[in-house]
Structures are given as C-alpha cells and as structure tokens.
Design a protein around this motif. Sequence first.
Motif, PDB file in Angstrom:
ATOM      1  N   GLU A 182      43.152  67.738   1.664  1.00  0.00           N
ATOM      2  CA  GLU A 182      43.122  66.281   1.826  1.00  0.00           C
ATOM      3  C   GLU A 182      41.848  65.715   1.201  1.00  0.00           C
ATOM      4  OE1 GLU A 182      44.335  64.840   5.733  1.00  0.00           O
ATOM      5  OE2 GLU A 182      45.218  66.814   6.100  1.00  0.00           O
ATOM      6  N   ALA A 183      41.621  66.123  -0.026  1.00  0.00           N
ATOM      7  CA  ALA A 183      40.397  65.734  -0.732  1.00  0.00           C
ATOM      8  C   ALA A 183      40.390  64.238  -1.016  1.00  0.00           C
ATOM      9  CB  ALA A 183      40.310  66.508  -2.042  1.00  0.00           C
ATOM     10  N   ASP A 184      39.189  63.667  -1.163  1.00  0.00           N
ATOM     11  CA  ASP A 184      39.064  62.247  -1.480  1.00  0.00           C
ATOM     12  C   ASP A 184      39.461  61.965  -2.915  1.00  0.00           C
ATOM     13  OD1 ASP A 184      37.475  60.873   0.915  1.00  0.00           O
ATOM     14  OD2 ASP A 184      36.840  62.962   0.685  1.00  0.00           O
ATOM     15  N   VAL A 185      39.232  62.935  -3.780  1.00  0.00           N
ATOM     16  CA  VAL A 185      39.592  62.742  -5.179  1.00  0.00           C
ATOM     17  C   VAL A 185      39.751  64.096  -5.863  1.00  0.00           C
ATOM     18  CG1 VAL A 185      37.144  62.455  -5.776  1.00  0.00           C
ATOM     19  CG2 VAL A 185      38.847  61.675  -7.386  1.00  0.00           C
ATOM     20  N   CYS A 186      40.605  64.114  -6.870  1.00  0.00           N
ATOM     21  CA  CYS A 186      40.761  65.302  -7.706  1.00  0.00           C
ATOM     22  C   CYS A 186      40.362  64.903  -9.120  1.00  0.00           C
ATOM     23  CB  CYS A 186      42.214  65.766  -7.654  1.00  0.00           C
ATOM     24  SG  CYS A 186      42.538  67.238  -8.654  1.00  0.00           S
ATOM     25  N   LEU A 235      53.093  66.525  -8.345  1.00  0.00           N
ATOM     26  CA  LEU A 235      52.517  66.910  -7.056  1.00  0.00           C
ATOM     27  C   LEU A 235      51.550  65.837  -6.552  1.00  0.00           C
ATOM     28  CD1 LEU A 235      53.068  69.549  -5.581  1.00  0.00           C
ATOM     29  CD2 LEU A 235      50.927  70.453  -6.490  1.00  0.00           C
ATOM     30  N   ALA A 236      50.766  65.274  -7.459  1.00  0.00           N
ATOM     31  CA  ALA A 236      49.799  64.228  -7.088  1.00  0.00           C
ATOM     32  C   ALA A 236      50.550  63.014  -6.534  1.00  0.00           C
ATOM     33  CB  ALA A 236      48.952  63.833  -8.287  1.00  0.00           C
ATOM     34  N   ARG A 237      51.687  62.692  -7.171  1.00  0.00           N
ATOM     35  CA  ARG A 237      52.462  61.553  -6.694  1.00  0.00           C
ATOM     36  C   ARG A 237      53.030  61.835  -5.310  1.00  0.00           C
ATOM     37  NH1 ARG A 237      57.987  59.477  -9.409  1.00  0.00           N
ATOM     38  NH2 ARG A 237      58.413  61.690  -9.203  1.00  0.00           N
ATOM     39  N   LYS A 238      53.527  63.046  -5.136  1.00  0.00           N
ATOM     40  CA  LYS A 238      54.150  63.395  -3.860  1.00  0.00           C
ATOM     41  C   LYS A 238      53.159  63.295  -2.695  1.00  0.00           C
ATOM     42  CE  LYS A 238      56.921  67.167  -1.964  1.00  0.00           C
ATOM     43  NZ  LYS A 238      57.327  68.553  -2.247  1.00  0.00           N
ATOM     44  N   TYR A 239      51.928  63.736  -2.934  1.00  0.00           N
ATOM     45  CA  TYR A 239      50.942  63.756  -1.854  1.00  0.00           C
ATOM     46  C   TYR A 239      49.895  62.653  -1.984  1.00  0.00           C
ATOM     47  CZ  TYR A 239      53.102  68.167  -0.677  1.00  0.00           C
ATOM     48  OH  TYR A 239      54.020  69.117  -0.318  1.00  0.00           O
ATOM     49  N   TYR A 240      50.132  61.704  -2.900  1.00  0.00           N
ATOM     50  CA  TYR A 240      49.169  60.616  -3.128  1.00  0.00           C
ATOM     51  C   TYR A 240      47.755  61.123  -3.339  1.00  0.00           C
ATOM     52  CZ  TYR A 240      52.829  57.336  -1.881  1.00  0.00           C
ATOM     53  OH  TYR A 240      53.987  56.611  -1.850  1.00  0.00           O
ATOM     54  N   VAL A 241      47.609  62.103  -4.181  1.00  0.00           N
ATOM     55  CA  VAL A 241      46.267  62.597  -4.505  1.00  0.00           C
ATOM     56  C   VAL A 241      45.691  61.685  -5.591  1.00  0.00           C
ATOM     57  CG1 VAL A 241      44.953  64.500  -5.535  1.00  0.00           C
ATOM     58  CG2 VAL A 241      46.857  64.988  -3.979  1.00  0.00           C
ATOM     59  N   VAL A 258      47.092  56.634 -10.420  1.00  0.00           N
ATOM     60  CA  VAL A 258      47.197  56.128  -9.050  1.00  0.00           C
ATOM     61  C   VAL A 258      48.603  55.612  -8.758  1.00  0.00           C
ATOM     62  CG1 VAL A 258      44.756  55.511  -8.890  1.00  0.00           C
ATOM     63  CG2 VAL A 258      46.379  53.883  -9.875  1.00  0.00           C
ATOM     64  N   LYS A 259      48.767  55.119  -7.516  1.00  0.00           N
ATOM     65  CA  LYS A 259      50.051  54.536  -7.119  1.00  0.00           C
ATOM     66  C   LYS A 259      50.321  53.266  -7.908  1.00  0.00           C
ATOM     67  CE  LYS A 259      49.380  55.368  -2.292  1.00  0.00           C
ATOM     68  NZ  LYS A 259      49.513  54.872  -0.928  1.00  0.00           N
ATOM     69  N   GLU A 260      51.608  53.002  -8.095  1.00  0.00           N
ATOM     70  CA  GLU A 260      52.016  51.806  -8.830  1.00  0.00           C
ATOM     71  C   GLU A 260      51.408  50.535  -8.230  1.00  0.00           C
ATOM     72  OE1 GLU A 260      56.253  51.979  -9.777  1.00  0.00           O
ATOM     73  OE2 GLU A 260      56.266  49.807  -9.485  1.00  0.00           O
ATOM     74  N   GLU A 261      51.313  50.492  -6.901  1.00  0.00           N
ATOM     75  CA  GLU A 261      50.787  49.297  -6.226  1.00  0.00           C
ATOM     76  C   GLU A 261      49.340  49.018  -6.618  1.00  0.00           C
ATOM     77  OE1 GLU A 261      53.142  51.569  -5.136  1.00  0.00           O
ATOM     78  OE2 GLU A 261      52.487  51.748  -3.052  1.00  0.00           O
TER      79      GLU A 261
END
Length: 423
Positions: A182-186, A235-241, A258-261
């Motif tokens: 659950e890292a803050d950023v990758c 994978l990043a999209r699935k887990y919102y990384v 990032v997310k589309e929003e």
Amino acid sequence: MASHILQRLLQSEDSHMDKVVVQKYGGSSLSTLEKIRTVAGKIKEAREQGNALAVVVSAMGGETDRLLELLFKLNDAPPGREQDTLLSTGEQASASLMAAALEYIGCPAQSFLGLQLPLYTDNVHTKARIIQLEGNKVKKALEEGKVAIIAGFQGINDYGDITTLGRGGSDTTAVALAASLEADVCEIYTDVDGIYTTDPGITPRARHLDKISYEEMLELAGLGAKVLQIRAVELARKYYVPLMVKSTFGGERGTWIVKEEDIDMESAIVSGISLDRNEGKITVIGVPDRPGIAHSVISPLADASVNVDMIIQNVSSEGYTDFTFTVPVNDLELAREIVEKEASNIGAQEVRINDSIVKVSAVGIGMKNHPGVAAKMFRTLSEENINLQMISTSEIRISCVIDSKYGELAVRVLHQAFNLDKN
Ligand code: ASP
Ligand code: MG
C-alpha cells in the motif's frame, strides 16, 4: 496527489511517520558499476528524506539479451523453464550488487529474489502472471530501517520452479509490490522523462505529458509499452497505485499515470498517437460460414497463450467468408502453425500471413464526449492515400491497421491533425 497531502498531515503529527515509496530502476539505469553507484546514492538520499524505500531492479542493461543469445546459440527452441532459470539471474545479480553498493555507503539494505518473497505466479514460463506477492519480508526489512532491494521480473510457480513475467516485467513486479505494501507512490525510473503525445523519434513535435490516465496508457500500446509493461499499468489501475515515470539521470519532471478523475477533462480530445509495429496479420480465406467457426480458429490460439487483437469477419458470399485477425509478431509463426491445422480441419481454402503491417491509434478520454474523431482520422489518412486494412475502436481509441511503410507518415499527419504538435 491526495496521498501527498495526507502524508504532510501525518508528518505534522508524527515526524517519524515514513512515506512508503517503491522505486524501480530499469536496465539502462544500471548498465555500469558507475551507474549502480550513482543510483545507490539517489536511493540513500531518498531514504534520508524520511521515506521507507523498497526498490525493484532490472538486470543490468543488455544482460537479458546477452543471456538469451547464449541460450539460443545452444538451442533454438529452449525449454521455457530453462529460459526462466537463466534470465532470472540477471535481476539476481543486480539486486545483490545494489544492496552491496548501498551497504558500502552506509545505507542498510537487503536483497530479495522472487522466490524469497515469495512472488507466486502461474505456470506459463517466459510470460507468467502474478498470482500473489507476499510483502511481509519486505515490510519487516523496512521496519528495521533497511532499504529492501527486490529482483524484478521473476517469481515461482506451484512446482517451485522459477518463472519470469515477460520482457519488461520488472515494472509489473514494482506495481505489485507497491499494491502489496500500500505504498504512497510507485516511481518508475528509466531513460526517458515520461510519456509523450507520440514517439519523439518519429516527430520532434511530440509533447511531454504531465499526466495521463491508466486507461489511456493501456490503449496507447506501442507508445506506452516502450516505457512501461502493459501488465504493470493494468495492475496499477486495478489497485489504484499512483504511478510516476521519471528519468533516472535527467531532471525532476516526469509523467503521472493516474485515475481518469484526476485528469482535466477540458484537455485535448486526443491525448496521443501511437504506432504499434509488433503485430502481424493472419487471414483465413474461404471459411465455410457456419456457427462455431470463430471459436474453432481462435480458441486454440488462446489455449497456446497467443493474444489475438483485432478480429474481422467479412460478410459471407455463397456460404464462405474470410476471417482476419492480428497477433503479436513474436507469436506469428506459432499462430500460423495452429491456424493452418485448424483451417484444414474446418475446410478453409487458404491461410495468408502478412507481417508488414502496423497499427496506428488515436487515444483520448476526451473522445467519450466528442463525436467526429473517427471521421477526422479516416479523412486525414485518406488525404495521404493510405489504405485502411482493418479498423477497430474502443470508447477512447480508434485504431487502423495499415501497410507498415506508411506508419510514421500516418503518425505525423494525425499528430498534427489532432493539434498535438508542439509549436
Ligand atoms: N530484464 C528483463 C528485460 O530486459 C526485465 C525488465 O528489465 O523489466 O526484459
Ligand atoms: Mg522497461
């Protein structure tokens, strides 16, 4: 990013609260001992800024290719299991070299191989998928104040055999690790400073993007895939990384994925134009038109883990039809063998292979609300007399298969037509 704000709040309450950062360094950032030393210095600095750091490393630049070459000199169809055992040594060496370089400059570090975590995968050698990444050993190392160095690209299957995740797979290791911690950023460190509106090698008018959505990255296969393995983005999209692509030795700027929003919807209708040179076309001619034909051609390909992309079935005449689809160039031979066998089973006339095609795509989340993008794309290409062999679309992408000799021209005219050119 929200996580940054949260982090600042946490820090103001408790200055010992570390931000968990996953970094990944690609082979070009690790190709010499000097570069490994420089990267070690950067890692140490990031840790001293109060981050808990887990770092995924690729093999030293060129090493994976070198090992593959050795193997193919001995056997032109090496068993997948042996290929994986061999290739994983590239990342194994990097991980241990990096940990040792860090220890030398007074930064406690510990290396981990895929099988030590463990990172479990399925049994598809040379392109295995991650089933589970066990993050506890890494967490423990971080709690002990160490930097964890993880060998990318590798895992183990049910039999305890080493598997690898496909070329570029260290990106996917990094995202899986970030999700698990659950890292803050990758942060993906590479030799480019992010994603561009198209390949700058094709046109100097390509513009740097500060942000792009996961969805657009996935659709920009060809453009995006050079920078990041597609599975990593999935994978990043699935887990919102929250993912950041940055240059190791360049400046501060990078591209957030990032997310589309989190993307300004007022921005361009088309965000990028990509050119995919990695597909080949197979046409099965004179297929008896009856239920189950598509199934009998495509299913054996899926069973052999060959990804079928675009599919077109022509209108039938007199009970016969043509069936055309694209597969990755690397799988073209395998696909041909499989399809030829099926074709004779179902009574088709002929199988034709064309490996001189490319797929050019226009991608943008803005397309959802703006009609006319396809029309503009077709008009632009027709003005250059470029023939469209296949067309496919998604909600945010329009792709055309064309003769490979027009690929770069198509990119340049579309880049201009959709106002992406840098002034
Ligand atoms: N070393 C592997 C490759 O060259 C994996 C990676 O670098 O991500 O594809
Ligand atoms: Mg890569």
